[in-house]
Design an enzyme around this catalytic site. Structure first.
Site, PDB file in Angstrom:
ATOM      1  N   ASP A 199      43.413  44.926  44.005  1.00  0.00           N
ATOM      2  CA  ASP A 199      42.857  45.266  42.704  1.00  0.00           C
ATOM      3  C   ASP A 199      41.380  44.871  42.646  1.00  0.00           C
ATOM      4  O   ASP A 199      41.005  43.772  43.068  1.00  0.00           O
ATOM      5  CB  ASP A 199      43.651  44.533  41.616  1.00  0.00           C
ATOM      6  CG  ASP A 199      43.127  44.803  40.231  1.00  0.00           C
ATOM      7  OD1 ASP A 199      43.248  45.943  39.766  1.00  0.00           O
ATOM      8  OD2 ASP A 199      42.593  43.862  39.604  1.00  0.00           O
ATOM      9  N   GLU A 225      41.091  49.034  45.946  1.00  0.00           N
ATOM     10  CA  GLU A 225      40.582  49.715  44.761  1.00  0.00           C
ATOM     11  C   GLU A 225      39.080  49.469  44.805  1.00  0.00           C
ATOM     12  O   GLU A 225      38.624  48.360  44.495  1.00  0.00           O
ATOM     13  CB  GLU A 225      41.191  49.149  43.482  1.00  0.00           C
ATOM     14  CG  GLU A 225      40.701  49.886  42.240  1.00  0.00           C
ATOM     15  CD  GLU A 225      41.229  49.291  40.948  1.00  0.00           C
ATOM     16  OE1 GLU A 225      41.438  50.048  39.987  1.00  0.00           O
ATOM     17  OE2 GLU A 225      41.413  48.054  40.891  1.00  0.00           O
TER      18      GLU A 225
END
Length: 709
Positions: free
Chosen positions: A350, A386
């Site tokens: 993330d 990401e």
């Protein structure tokens, strides 16, 4: 109770049972004292001061202490927020290396390092104890019979990812026993695995399963809950709430392992969505739960000239201090643990750009990536970034180093714009469809570096993407001000639910357009859980706090959604059967092995090759693509020549029907229609085109796939 204390060892960190006793070790540079706190079944606390310190690691061995023992730490040191120090021994701290925890974190004034009525808030010292609200770590027995289970190591170009939420997928599933719904055991149940196998995906990407803060203050005050889980507070422990065996918290580790073993037995890899960029302790006004109280100035990035405050590259209040060796060790120790001990197959990071900020700017040669690259365990699993954060210069799509794949945000945006009819270059669409060589080829990566997606947990579902122009997040309690406002969506003429059959038919066609484009593009396709059954969040594009039927998968399918599920199953099977859609290496765009026809060719609707002007004309909405199954340049697994059928794909994002002419060089072959997105199923006996019959009508906003006989 009296517990003897032996010196013990500084490594490994955390609580380690050796069959006779448990070693406790905690890293803190600025602490002046550390106590390990043991709790009995009635929550009575015994504090034991750790006397040994080596390399800033406070450690001790407690003979006779074993599995199921509940514990925490209290850490002494200066309380000087203006200098970055927030030690407070009144706060029980969760071990950052705890392998299991015994419950959720309760919400109340006690978990904060300052009194709520303080005039200067975080600058004042809280004297209230919070042990009744903070979950305890659990000493675990890590033994487990894996029965020969190993990482599956499915090649990247053969991977199909299914992004899912453990609870959301299982909570309402009628074939999973009610006591197992919403849990790891539920996901490991034969009914769940059978469904995933029938769908054809090769990997599940689990939204955060590290233990996280479920009730942050801004949600607790509204009666809402952190559903997504992007507020980690323990990087080694499976999230407690997803455990079926709540009465025996130590079993959460075995339950997770059984889930992984069952998925592996079903041929499905397990990828974890991990959040090492920040923690659930938030900004300077957040609670003191673990790292803040252990050594705030070491574990977090503080503002250089005002260390009372935190650097925030995540939008969540804080950022982990990846410049410090111990923080890097915490992250890599956690990653290795999940691979070696829990057998997971890879990770999706993330806001991964935040991990590359050694100074301020993102640096793709940062220590974190160098460590991963050199690590014999971590360099050999799936690594997905990401590739952005919320800081300046954080958008780094295409810039991550070797070994890394990326969520390709440019793929999402380009494909959405194409099918909603937005003016954009066909050249951009061509790059995305063929694996985004403009982003990944120059640094030596292959098409599998591009994880292609149209929808993900963050944003609209596929059904809502074609049903809403605007976000509808009122249920989040933030006056619809949260969430992305620029969604690149199109409601097909009516906002939200409708009985208009023409709008419904167009939406169904658009769903198929997106899905076929996704599954036939080069790279790694990622399907959002529930998109295959028409899941809707009623226009909510930021459902992070909706732990309810708005986000849980509804398995009571309408006839239309049953048809969509069948279509997706056929589509995934189709991709897996044809290597021309999942090449290991880039298209060369020229003839191969003496053939007059190249591995890929591009055509305009009249059958002529695309011109430079057509590539760059923003108003162009149609393109034909020839994929040559006889011209796959790379060998198969055993060195064999890979051959496949050839295909013609005709894309029409225009609002009117267009007639495509089969290119003259391909007219001698016999072609038949296998996919027409105006139809809700694959065509077993589609129309044949050959010789004089070379005009293929493609309806408005649809695509047709022809297969060479």
């Amino acid at each position: 109770m009296y517990v003897p204390l032996w010196p013990g060892n500084p490594y490994p960190l955390g609580a380690t049972w050796d069959g006779k006793g448990t070693n406790f070790a905690l890293y803190s540079e600025n602490a002046t004292g550390v106590e390990v706190c043991l709790f009995d079944s009635e929550d009575r606390e015994t504090r034991i001061a750790l006397k040994e310190v080596k390399n800033f690691i406070w450690h001790g061995y407690l003979p006779g202490i074993g599995p199921s023992q509940r514990y925490g730490f209290r850490v002494y040191g200066p309380f000087e927020p203006e200098n970055g120090h927030r030690f407070n021994p009144n706060k029980l701290l969760l071990d950052p290396y705890a392998k299991a925890v015994d419950g959720e974190i309760g919400y109340g004034e006690e978990i904060f390092g300052y009194p709520w009525d303080a005039e200067e808030k975080d600058l004042e010292f809280s004297e209230t104890d919070d042990a009744h609200l903070v979950p305890k770590g659990i000493v675990v027995d890590e033994s487990f019979d894996w029965e020969g289970d190993r990482l599956l190591r499915i090649p990247e170009h053969e991977t199909i990812i299914y992004e899912m939420h453990v609870k959301g997928f299982t909570k309402l599933h009628p074939d999973i026993p009610e006591t197992l719904r919403g849990t790891y055991a539920g996901l490991g149940h034969p009914a769940a695995i059978s469904y995933l196998q029938s769908l054809g995906v090769t990997a599940v990407e689990l939204m955060p399963v590290h233990h996280f803060l479920s009730y942050p203050g801004h949600l607790a005050d509204k009666g809402l809950k952190n559903y997504w889980g992007y507020d980690s507070i323990g990087y080694f422990s499976p999230h407690f709430d997803y455990t079926a065996t709540h009465r025996n918290p130590e079993q959460q580790v075995r339950e997770f392992k059984r889930m992984v073993k069952a998925l592996h037995a079903g041929g499905i890899e397990v990828i974890l969505d991990v959040v090492y960029n920040h923690t659930g302790e938030g900004n300077h006004l957040g609670p003191t739960l673990s790292l803040r109280g252990i050594d705030n100035a070491i574990y977090y990035r503080l503002v250089d000239d005002n260390p009372r405050y935190y650097m925030d590259f995540t939008g969540c209040g804080n950022s982990l201090n990846v410049r410090h060796p111990q923080v890097l060790k915490l992250i890599t120790d956690s990653l290795r643990y999940w691979v070696e001990t829990m057998h997971v197959d890879g990770f999706r990071f993330d806001l991964a750009s935040a991990l590359a900020r050694e100074l301020y700017e993102v640096n793709n040669l940062a220590a974190f990536f160098n460590i991963i690259h050199q690590d014999p365990i971590l360099s050999d699993v799936k690594l997905i970034a990401e590739p952005w954060d919320v800081g300046e210069g954080g958008y780094q799509v295409g810039k991550f180093p070797l070994l890394w794949s990326e969520w390709n945000g440019k793929y999402r945006d380009t494909v959405r714009d194409f099918w909603r009819g937005e003016d954009s270059r066909l050249a951009d669409f061509a790059f995305r469809f063929t694996g985004s060589s403009d982003l990944y080829e120059d640094n030596g990566r292959q098409p599998s570096a591009s994880v292609n997606f149209v929808t993900a947990h963050d944003g609209f579902t596929l059904n809502d993407l074609v049903s809403y122009n605007e976000k509808h997040n009122e249920a989040n309690g933030e006056d619809n001000e949260d969430g992305e406002s620029h969604n690149r969506s199109w409601n097909c003429g009516v906002e939200g639910e409708t009985d208009d059959e023409s709008v419904i038919e167009l939406r169904n066609r658009q769903r198929r357009n997106f899905l076929v484009t996704l599954m036939l593009s080069q790279g790694v396709p990622m399907l959002l859980s529930g998109d295959e059954i028409g899941r809707s969040q009623q226009g909510n594009n930021n459902a992070y706090c909706q732990d309810n039927e708005r986000t849980w998968l509804n398995w009571d399918l309408t006839e239309s959604n049953e048809a969509l599920l069948d279509f997706v199953r056929q589509l995934i099977y189709f991709r897996r059967q044809h290597p021309v859609f999942r090449r290991r290496k880039w298209f060369q765009g020229r003839s191969i092995r003496g053939s007059e026809i190249g591995d890929i060719s591009w055509y305009n609707p009249d059958g002529g090759e695309m011109t430079e002007d057509q590539w760059n004309a923003g108003f162009a909405k149609a393109v034909g693509i020839f994929l040559n199954g006889d011209a796959i340049a790379t060998a198969g697994k055993w060195g064999e020549r890979v051959m496949d059928d050839s295909f013609l794909l005709f894309f029409n994002a225009h609002y009117e029907m267009l007639e495509f002419t089969i290119p003259p060089s391909l007219q001698e072959s016999s072609w038949f229609t296998i996919i027409d997105t105006t139809q809700p199923y694959f065509l077993e006996d589609g129309k044949t085109y050959q010789d004089e019959n070379v005009i293929v009508p493609v309806e408005a906003r649809s695509l047709v796939v022809l297969q060479k006989r």
